[in-house]
Design an enzyme around this catalytic site. Structure first.
Site, short mmCIF file in Angstrom:
data_model
loop_
_atom_site.label_atom_id
_atom_site.label_comp_id
_atom_site.label_asym_id
_atom_site.label_seq_id
_atom_site.Cartn_x
_atom_site.Cartn_y
_atom_site.Cartn_z
N ARG A 68 2.57 -9.87 8.75
CA ARG A 68 3.76 -10.71 8.97
C ARG A 68 5.03 -9.95 8.59
O ARG A 68 6.11 -10.24 9.10
CB ARG A 68 3.64 -12.01 8.18
CG ARG A 68 2.46 -12.85 8.65
CD ARG A 68 2.50 -14.28 8.19
NE ARG A 68 1.40 -15.04 8.77
CZ ARG A 68 1.40 -15.56 9.99
NH1 ARG A 68 2.46 -15.39 10.74
NH2 ARG A 68 0.37 -16.22 10.45
N PRO A 115 0.83 -1.21 0.00
CA PRO A 115 0.00 0.00 0.00
C PRO A 115 0.86 1.26 0.00
O PRO A 115 1.86 1.36 0.72
CB PRO A 115 -0.79 -0.12 1.30
CG PRO A 115 -0.78 -1.58 1.62
CD PRO A 115 0.53 -2.09 1.13
N GLU A 116 0.46 2.22 -0.84
CA GLU A 116 1.20 3.48 -0.96
C GLU A 116 0.30 4.62 -0.47
O GLU A 116 -0.73 4.38 0.16
CB GLU A 116 1.65 3.68 -2.40
CG GLU A 116 2.51 2.51 -2.91
CD GLU A 116 2.92 2.64 -4.36
OE1 GLU A 116 3.07 3.79 -4.85
OE2 GLU A 116 3.10 1.59 -5.02
N LYS A 166 3.47 6.26 4.00
CA LYS A 166 2.74 5.00 3.91
C LYS A 166 2.27 4.51 5.28
O LYS A 166 1.79 3.39 5.40
CB LYS A 166 3.63 3.93 3.27
CG LYS A 166 4.12 4.28 1.86
CD LYS A 166 5.03 3.17 1.35
CE LYS A 166 5.64 3.50 0.00
NZ LYS A 166 6.54 2.43 -0.49
N ARG A 172 13.62 -3.86 -8.28
CA ARG A 172 12.22 -3.41 -8.36
C ARG A 172 11.68 -3.61 -9.77
O ARG A 172 12.39 -3.40 -10.75
CB ARG A 172 12.11 -1.93 -7.99
CG ARG A 172 12.47 -1.61 -6.56
CD ARG A 172 12.36 -0.11 -6.33
NE ARG A 172 12.73 0.27 -4.97
CZ ARG A 172 11.89 0.29 -3.95
NH1 ARG A 172 10.63 -0.04 -4.14
NH2 ARG A 172 12.30 0.64 -2.74
#
Length: 272
Positions: A111, A2-3, A58, A260
């Protein structure tokens, strides 16, 4: 992961649903997601209320009426779900569950992420490394160009560096570069002032549209939520390898840079 748009969407929804409702139950299924013992965590939360939900990059910060803070970072695979007690539980495993009245806030996929109970000072210390907020009223085109223009290296690496700017990750770095018609692996030092100004305009445009569109999360925040995740179908390049570019029809390419994933149109986005 999530950004900014996903976390801001959560912040807005949480503000509408859990603020000032007493916490009546706490369940911890994975103590490693916390920074204190389950007993300390439960004791700090029981009977308290969230009076304000803040987003920083974030992260989400839950401000409690007892002066404490809950610092949340969902990391890869993390998400939130708010369900009523009489509703079916999420199919995913939950690491923490906090009950607000007749609703339970499920923290899923922690986690890698975490939910830490901190003091106000400890929260400030934990977040002090983050760069400025892109959507902050104090940010403007001149400041953005100055901030980015003094960097060196690939655009993608710079955009996702949380110490430079807080909130952008893999997905939106690629979406912003596409909107600006800049190759994501272009060197910052080779970009013109005009290109940097366009980059700012594209950043504001993409992040605003993605936030208002609910981001790209795969699961709704609560039953009946049709907003969360709806921006996923509006992404132009991210996770669209082989699909035709919406501007020119050229197949989108996927490559890698410093570990990435990078998605771009080889025709619309030229490396300077």
């Amino acid at each position: 992961m999530p950004e900014l748009p996903e976390m801001e969407n959560y912040r807005r929804l949480l503000t509408q649903t859990i603020v000032n409702i007493p916490i009546t139950n706490v369940v911890v299924n994975r103590e490693k997601s916390l920074n204190v013992t389950m007993e300390q965590f439960t004791e700090a939360l029981m009977g308290s209320r969230v009076i304000f939900v803040e987003r920083r990059g974030k992260h989400l910060v839950f401000h409690l009426n007892n002066g404490g803070r809950l610092l949340l970072h969902l990391m890869l695979g993390g998400m939130l779900y708010l369900g009523r007690k009489d509703e079916e539980r999420p199919s995913r495993s939950t690491q923490v569950e906090i009950t607000f009245g007749d609703q339970i806030l499920y923290f899923i996929g922690l986690r890698l992420g975490y939910l830490h109970f901190l003091t106000a000072r400890e929260t400030d210390e934990a977040l002090k490394h983050l760069g400025p907020e892109l959507m902050d009223r104090r940010m403007n085109k001149a400041r953005f160009v100055e901030l980015i223009g003094k960097r060196r290296g690939a655009l993608k690496s710079t955009m996702v560096n949380q110490q430079v700017m807080a909130g952008i990750g893999n997905c939106y770095a690629d979406e912003i570069a596409f909107d600006a018609r800049i190759h994501p692996l272009s060197k910052i030092q080779d970009l013109s002032a005009e290109a940097l100004e366009q980059l700012y305009d594209s950043t504001v445009k993409v992040m605003t549209e993605a936030t208002d569109g609910g981001g790209y999360m795969e699961m709704p925040f609560q039953a009946g939520d049709a907003l969360t995740g709806s921006y996923n179908d509006r992404c132009k390049v991210y996770d669209r390898e082989g699909e035709p570019c919406v501007r020119c029809g050229t197949p989108i390419i996927k490559t890698e840079h410093t570990g990435r994933k990078v998605f771009f149109c080889p025709n619309c986005q030229h490396e300077t």
